[in-house]
Design a protein around this motif. Structure first.
Motif, PDB file in Angstrom:
ATOM      1  N   GLU A   1      22.045  22.941  39.302  1.00 14.04           N
ATOM      2  CA  GLU A   1      20.647  22.223  39.210  1.00 14.04           C
ATOM      3  C   GLU A   1      19.677  22.622  39.968  1.00 14.04           C
ATOM      4  O   GLU A   1      18.527  22.665  39.501  1.00 14.04           O
ATOM      5  N   LYS A   2      19.900  22.660  41.336  1.00 16.72           N
ATOM      6  CA  LYS A   2      18.913  23.147  42.325  1.00 16.72           C
ATOM      7  C   LYS A   2      18.460  24.523  41.900  1.00 16.72           C
ATOM      8  O   LYS A   2      17.182  24.572  41.950  1.00 16.72           O
TER       9      LYS A   2
ATOM     10  N   GLY B   1      11.298  21.528  44.424  1.00 18.58           N
ATOM     11  CA  GLY B   1      12.782  21.119  44.767  1.00 18.58           C
ATOM     12  C   GLY B   1      12.987  20.023  45.938  1.00 18.58           C
ATOM     13  O   GLY B   1      13.958  19.919  46.533  1.00 18.58           O
ATOM     14  N   ASN B   2      11.843  19.245  46.094  1.00 25.19           N
ATOM     15  CA  ASN B   2      11.864  18.147  47.209  1.00 25.19           C
ATOM     16  C   ASN B   2      11.426  16.791  46.612  1.00 25.19           C
ATOM     17  O   ASN B   2      10.802  16.765  45.339  1.00 25.19           O
TER      18      ASN B   2
ATOM     19  N   LEU C   1      20.488  33.840  51.353  1.00 26.70           N
ATOM     20  CA  LEU C   1      19.257  32.974  51.349  1.00 26.70           C
ATOM     21  C   LEU C   1      18.740  33.089  52.519  1.00 26.70           C
ATOM     22  O   LEU C   1      17.297  33.059  52.633  1.00 26.70           O
TER      23      LEU C   1
ATOM     24  N   ASP D   1      16.113  23.963  39.133  1.00 30.16           N
ATOM     25  CA  ASP D   1      14.637  23.514  39.745  1.00 30.16           C
ATOM     26  C   ASP D   1      14.079  24.629  40.349  1.00 30.16           C
ATOM     27  O   ASP D   1      12.836  24.619  39.900  1.00 30.16           O
ATOM     28  N   VAL D   2      14.475  25.236  41.249  1.00 29.24           N
ATOM     29  CA  VAL D   2      13.721  26.111  42.233  1.00 29.24           C
ATOM     30  C   VAL D   2      13.358  27.648  41.644  1.00 29.24           C
ATOM     31  O   VAL D   2      12.500  28.169  42.008  1.00 29.24           O
TER      32      VAL D   2
ATOM     33  N   ILE E   1      24.513  31.757  51.813  1.00 30.41           N
ATOM     34  CA  ILE E   1      23.894  31.287  52.822  1.00 30.41           C
ATOM     35  C   ILE E   1      23.133  32.451  53.532  1.00 30.41           C
ATOM     36  O   ILE E   1      22.064  32.544  53.701  1.00 30.41           O
TER      37      ILE E   1
ATOM     38  N   ILE F   1      22.403  22.403  50.353  1.00 30.91           N
ATOM     39  CA  ILE F   1      23.590  21.946  49.389  1.00 30.91           C
ATOM     40  C   ILE F   1      24.844  23.073  49.735  1.00 30.91           C
ATOM     41  O   ILE F   1      25.805  22.551  49.700  1.00 30.91           O
TER      42      ILE F   1
ATOM     43  N   ALA G   1      18.464  17.670  49.372  1.00 32.42           N
ATOM     44  CA  ALA G   1      18.715  18.781  50.150  1.00 32.42           C
ATOM     45  C   ALA G   1      18.180  19.789  49.431  1.00 32.42           C
ATOM     46  O   ALA G   1      18.042  19.970  48.153  1.00 32.42           O
ATOM     47  N   ASP G   2      17.899  21.112  49.957  1.00 30.74           N
ATOM     48  CA  ASP G   2      17.295  22.291  49.696  1.00 30.74           C
ATOM     49  C   ASP G   2      18.643  22.932  49.343  1.00 30.74           C
ATOM     50  O   ASP G   2      19.589  22.615  49.518  1.00 30.74           O
ATOM     51  N   LEU G   3      18.331  24.093  48.774  1.00 30.96           N
ATOM     52  CA  LEU G   3      19.439  25.048  48.213  1.00 30.96           C
ATOM     53  C   LEU G   3      20.467  25.536  49.505  1.00 30.96           C
ATOM     54  O   LEU G   3      21.831  25.205  49.325  1.00 30.96           O
ATOM     55  N   PRO G   4      20.004  25.914  50.725  1.00 32.43           N
ATOM     56  CA  PRO G   4      20.980  26.154  51.748  1.00 32.43           C
ATOM     57  C   PRO G   4      21.497  24.880  52.321  1.00 32.43           C
ATOM     58  O   PRO G   4      22.707  24.998  52.466  1.00 32.43           O
TER      59      PRO G   4
ATOM     60  N   ASN H   1      25.620  20.699  41.800  1.00 30.55           N
ATOM     61  CA  ASN H   1      24.290  20.527  42.558  1.00 30.55           C
ATOM     62  C   ASN H   1      23.783  21.853  42.715  1.00 30.55           C
ATOM     63  O   ASN H   1      22.468  21.913  42.730  1.00 30.55           O
ATOM     64  N   LEU H   2      24.643  23.015  42.947  1.00 32.92           N
ATOM     65  CA  LEU H   2      23.889  24.208  43.132  1.00 32.92           C
ATOM     66  C   LEU H   2      23.236  24.640  41.981  1.00 32.92           C
ATOM     67  O   LEU H   2      22.037  25.109  41.917  1.00 32.92           O
TER      68      LEU H   2
ATOM     69  N   HIS I   1      31.380  18.909  41.901  1.00 31.13           N
ATOM     70  CA  HIS I   1      29.844  18.376  42.018  1.00 31.13           C
ATOM     71  C   HIS I   1      29.103  19.128  42.883  1.00 31.13           C
ATOM     72  O   HIS I   1      27.851  19.517  42.737  1.00 31.13           O
ATOM     73  N   MET I   2      29.716  20.014  44.026  1.00 31.36           N
ATOM     74  CA  MET I   2      29.070  21.029  44.756  1.00 31.36           C
ATOM     75  C   MET I   2      28.454  21.953  43.862  1.00 31.36           C
ATOM     76  O   MET I   2      27.448  22.415  43.988  1.00 31.36           O
TER      77      MET I   2
ATOM     78  N   LEU J   1      22.863  14.708  45.688  1.00 28.44           N
ATOM     79  CA  LEU J   1      22.486  15.467  46.878  1.00 28.44           C
ATOM     80  C   LEU J   1      21.167  16.392  46.171  1.00 28.44           C
ATOM     81  O   LEU J   1      20.387  16.697  47.128  1.00 28.44           O
ATOM     82  N   ARG J   2      21.266  16.653  45.343  1.00 25.64           N
ATOM     83  CA  ARG J   2      19.965  17.373  44.718  1.00 25.64           C
ATOM     84  C   ARG J   2      18.739  16.891  45.071  1.00 25.64           C
ATOM     85  O   ARG J   2      17.593  17.721  45.014  1.00 25.64           O
ATOM     86  N   TYR J   3      18.481  15.551  44.830  1.00 25.73           N
ATOM     87  CA  TYR J   3      17.204  15.200  45.134  1.00 25.73           C
ATOM     88  C   TYR J   3      16.807  15.185  46.969  1.00 25.73           C
ATOM     89  O   TYR J   3      15.589  14.927  47.228  1.00 25.73           O
TER      90      TYR J   3
END
Lengths: 282, 97
Positions: free
Chosen positions: A126-127, B12-13, A274, A130-131, A271, B73, B68-71, A123-124, A119-120, B64-66
């Motif tokens: 997908e995020k 992303g927010n 980033l 997105d960005v 981290i 997560i 939290a930002d990338l860091p 999430n990574l 899941h982690m 969580l994607r909705y």
């Protein structure tokens, strides 16, 4: 029209959620996919709306692969002939999970079962899509991110292997512990019998002068002594096996932790990376 | 509980989160549709989704994607409680038991 089509999955979705919740399984439901996601999927996969299997769905996040196996087995039993897509065997651009598509009155409902680590990763991914770049999720985007996500996915896979082995070793150790405990109990029973036999033997020996015919036969005592010796050897053997099993469990536990630390270091690097980019922007 | 989330993909927010009691499903579905029609009219790349979870915490865990930002997560993955062994003081690495 799309809204009517989406809402037509309502009853099937409710039924799936009801069945899963009856098993006290925590989940998050999504009765209908968003318009944007449906449109993207239709374009990306050149498919028809009626072929989209995840209009309605829900997600279950579990602790580890063993729990994932248990939940998947339970879902297989709960729904008639579900389709099971095991993305652990064939990851999709690094995505690992098990998807089960249950069909209720001709309407498919997708159930995603992910471990915390899978899941982690999702999430990574997908995020990042997105960005940074929407194609990352499907294997595109900047090479450094593709490599980063690929590395983490491989690390998650390796960790799952250790999780399974560790769990098997723990189960084997528990079996040895039970056998050992039973053998100790049996030995105690033998010890008591032997003690009684010895006492009886002494009593009878004392009485032998008068009642020789009542004396406990030597072969009977010998039989008990032999049984006791066999029991002692069995305990010794089990103790040795237990020790070997303990060492194996300990060894696997160390490997499991080492693998976790590989994950942790990868995440630390990301981290830091980033934070550096953030610093450069400021 | 039922949640309707409007999420700005490129930034992303989340833009909006509305929550409804389980008995207010119809209202929640109508709210989702209204927001979705609005973002379509405005031609903005926002995702509008309706989700059902036992609580807001449960929703954060599975989506969580909705939130939290990338860091965020990465840090949340880094601080997972389910990991094996015991944590060191600073939580950076763990040792085997």
């Amino acid at each position: 029209m799309l809204e009517c089509y989406r809402r037509s999955f309502g009853d099937a979705y409710q039924e799936v959620v009801r069945i899963i919740r009856e098993r006290d399984q925590s989940l998050t439901g999504r009765p209908a996919k968003s318009t944007a996601s449906i449109a993207e999927k239709l374009l990306r996969e050149s498919t028809r709306l009626s072929q989209v299997q995840d209009i309605a769905g829900c997600r279950i996040v579990v602790t580890d692969v063993m729990e994932q196996e248990r939940v998947v087995a339970s879902l297989r039993a709960d729904f008639p002939s579900p389709s099971v897509i095991d993305r652990r065997e064939k990851p999709s651009h690094g995505y690992r999970a098990v998807h089960i598509v249950a069909e209720i009155s001709g309407k498919p409902v997708e159930i995603q079962v992910r471990t915390s680590l899978q899941h982690m990763w999702a999430n990574l991914s997908e995020k990042c899509s997105d960005v940074l770049d929407p194609t990352i999720k499907y294997g595109g985007g900047p090479v450094e991110w593709r490599n980063f996500l690929g590395k983490i996915s491989k690390s998650v896979e390796a960790y799952e292997e250790f999780e399974k082995k560790h769990s098997e070793a723990v189960t084997a150790h528990e079996v040895f512990e039970k056998s050992h405990s039973k053998a100790v109990t049996a030995h105690e029973v033998f010890e008591k019998s032997h003690s009684k036999a010895v006492t009886a033997h002494e009593v009878l020996e004392n009485a032998a002068a008068e009642l020789l015919e009542h004396r406990l036969p030597e072969h009977k005592v010998q039989e008990i002594v032999e049984e006791m010796e066999a029991s002692r050897l069995r305990i010794k053997d089990l103790a040795e096996k237990m020790e070997a099993s303990r060492l194996r469990t300990e060894n696997l536990s160390e490997k499991l932790v080492a693998q976790w630390n590989v994950n942790a270091e990868l995440l630390d690097k990301a981290i830091t990376w980033l934070d550096e980019r953030k610093g450069e922007k400021q | 509980m039922i949640f309707v989330i409007e999420y700005n993909r490129s930034k992303g927010n989340k833009v909006t989160i509305l929550d409804f009691d389980d008995s207010k499903r119809r209202e929640a579905e109508d709210a989702r549709l209204e927001i979705e029609l609005d973002v379509t009219r405005k031609k903005v790349d926002h995702e509008v989704v309706l989700l059902e979870a036992a609580s807001k915490d449960a929703l954060h865990r599975t989506h969580l994607r909705y939130f939290a930002d990338l860091p965020g997560i990465l840090k949340s993955a880094r601080d997972q409680k389910e990991r094996p062994g015991r944590r060191e003081e600073k939580g950076s690495r763990i040792d085997s038991r």
